[in-house]
Design an enzyme around this catalytic site. Structure first.
Site, PDB file in Angstrom:
ATOM      1  N   TYR A 143     -13.009   0.064  25.900  1.00 19.31           N
ATOM      2  CA  TYR A 143     -12.286   0.628  27.042  1.00 19.31           C
ATOM      3  C   TYR A 143     -13.246   1.187  28.095  1.00 19.31           C
ATOM      4  CZ  TYR A 143      -7.977   0.299  24.271  1.00 19.31           C
ATOM      5  OH  TYR A 143      -6.918  -0.153  23.528  1.00 19.31           O
ATOM      6  N   LYS A 192     -14.311  -4.046  11.979  1.00 24.25           N
ATOM      7  CA  LYS A 192     -14.209  -5.502  11.851  1.00 24.25           C
ATOM      8  C   LYS A 192     -15.629  -6.012  11.629  1.00 24.25           C
ATOM      9  CE  LYS A 192     -11.903  -9.391  12.008  1.00 24.25           C
ATOM     10  NZ  LYS A 192     -10.915  -9.788  10.986  1.00 24.25           N
ATOM     11  N   ASP A 224      -7.585  -5.817  10.455  1.00 19.61           N
ATOM     12  CA  ASP A 224      -6.385  -6.627  10.203  1.00 19.61           C
ATOM     13  C   ASP A 224      -5.733  -6.230   8.883  1.00 19.61           C
ATOM     14  OD1 ASP A 224      -8.708  -7.617   9.018  1.00 19.61           O
ATOM     15  OD2 ASP A 224      -8.244  -9.728   9.356  1.00 19.61           O
ATOM     16  N   ASP A 248      -6.287   3.057  19.020  1.00 25.44           N
ATOM     17  CA  ASP A 248      -5.151   2.963  19.948  1.00 25.44           C
ATOM     18  C   ASP A 248      -4.017   2.201  19.265  1.00 25.44           C
ATOM     19  OD1 ASP A 248      -3.623   3.031  22.254  1.00 25.44           O
ATOM     20  OD2 ASP A 248      -4.685   1.380  23.232  1.00 25.44           O
TER      21      ASP A 248
END
Ligand code: IPM
Ligand code: MG
Length: 357
Positions: A143, A192, A224, A248
């Protein structure tokens, strides 16, 4: 007697509705416990775009910096949706987080016993309680990384870069470990790292920090899988530590599992005691000003402010207990009401909570 200076960003949509009730509750606490809360209203997001042509006026940043803490309602709405990226209300929110150094976002997802049936998860999985704390890194990652356009293999392309320094990972990990020590002493770090370099550094750094907290049980999950585990078996989580973008997404998922997003507060903390406190929900422009919004998330955000920024534990507890008693009496705003509830509006909910303090 303490005097506390608080910057107030009522914001857009239902922001003013819910913050007004929060202020009434804080004032009652002030009377009862002998504190003085001084408020200074400032503009951010859509309201600031309308009044000053920018989502984050300089004066807002300065007033917030000069305050002991910041309260926020919500920002954004369809009215400003067509503006270019740097002029959107969301830019105001990201900007203020960055300007104020609010790198640690604490988002508790709690099920209140009285509201357990509101969860969309089967009762045999959720039971009558859930208490997860999402610790989201808030001022780094994709972000805030480099954004732009360039020419690529298929012509013009857009890019956004995810980058994390060891320093940023360490300081957010420390918040998570310290939080875990005060709770269930279990951290799930979400990354990840099977794909992303920034996640590999994230995992290595968190593992390193765990050496300082031998009592905390640390495990790691790919994002995931974490998204799946949250609905499959949410009770396995205590503290979830993760990056800006994953936090988020997962904090929205965790909040929905509680069934009542209108109940959940949050704290965004800088180093030291400074923080910004806001409900997790958005600005709900469709019900703005209609005395329909649930003010509980915002009122509980006020309680988080008392606890984290001012160290006023008894005062925070007084608010949380009052909310609990009101829920036990089955007094409910529309979003959490069932057939037998006493249905009330925003102001009457504020009133009911005041009466219990
Ligand atoms: C949140 C919101 C914000 C974010 C948006 C409005 C910029 O989704 O607080 O979770 O992405 O952080
Ligand atoms: Mg979000």
């Amino acid at each position: 007697m303490g005097v506390y200076n608080i910057a107030v960003i009522k914001g857009d949509g239902i922001g003013p509705d819910v913050v007004n009730e929060e202020i009434r509750v804080l004032n009652k606490i002030g009377e009862k416990f002998g504190h003085k809360f001084e408020y200074k209203e400032v503009l951010l997001g859509g309201a600031a775009i309308d009044a000053c042509g920018t989502p984050i006026p300089k004066e807002t940043v300065e007033t917030c910096k000069a305050s002991d803490s910041v309260l926020l309602g919500a920002v954004g709405g369809p009215k400003w949706d067509d503006l270019p990226g740097e002029l959107r209300p969301e830019r105001g929110l990201l900007g203020i987080r960055s300007e104020l150094g609010l790198y640690a976002n604490l988002r508790p997802a709690i099920i209140h016993k009285a509201l357990a049936s509101a969860s969309p998860i089967k009762p045999e999985i959720i039971g009558d309680s859930l208490d997860i704390l999402v610790v989201r890194e808030l001022t780094g990652g994709i972000y805030f990384g480099e954004h732009g356009y360039r020419s690529g293999k298929y012509g013009e392309e857009a890019y956004d870069i995810e980058n994390y320094s060891e320093f940023e990972i360490k300081r957010i990990a420390k918040v998570a470990f310290d939080s875990a020590m005060k709770r269930g002493k279990k951290i799930t770090s979400v990354d990840k790292s099977n794909v992303l370099e920034s996640s590999k550094l994230w995992r290595r750094t968190v593992i390193e920090m765990a050496k300082d907290y031998p009592e905390v049980e640390l495990n790691h999950m790919y994002v995931d899988n974490a998204a799946m585990q949250l609905v499959r078996n949410p009770k396995q989580f205590d503290v979830i530590l993760t990056s800006n973008i994953f936090g988020d997404i997962l904090s929205d998922e965790a909040s929905q599992i509680t069934g009542s997003i209108g109940m959940l507060p949050s704290a965004s903390l800088a180093d030291g005691a400074f923080g910004l406190y806001e409900p997790i929900h958005g600005s709900a422009p469709d019900i703005a000003g209609m005395d329909m919004a649930n003010p509980i998330a915002t009122i509980l955000s006020g309680a988080m402010m008392l606890r984290y920024s001012f160290g006023l534990t008894d005062e925070a507890k007084a608010i949380e207990d009052a909310v609990e008693r009101v829920l036990d009496k089955n007094i409910r705003t529309g979003d959490i009401a069932d057939a037998d509830s006493v249905r009330v509006g925003t102001k009457a909910m504020g009133e009911a909570i005041l009466a219990e303090i």
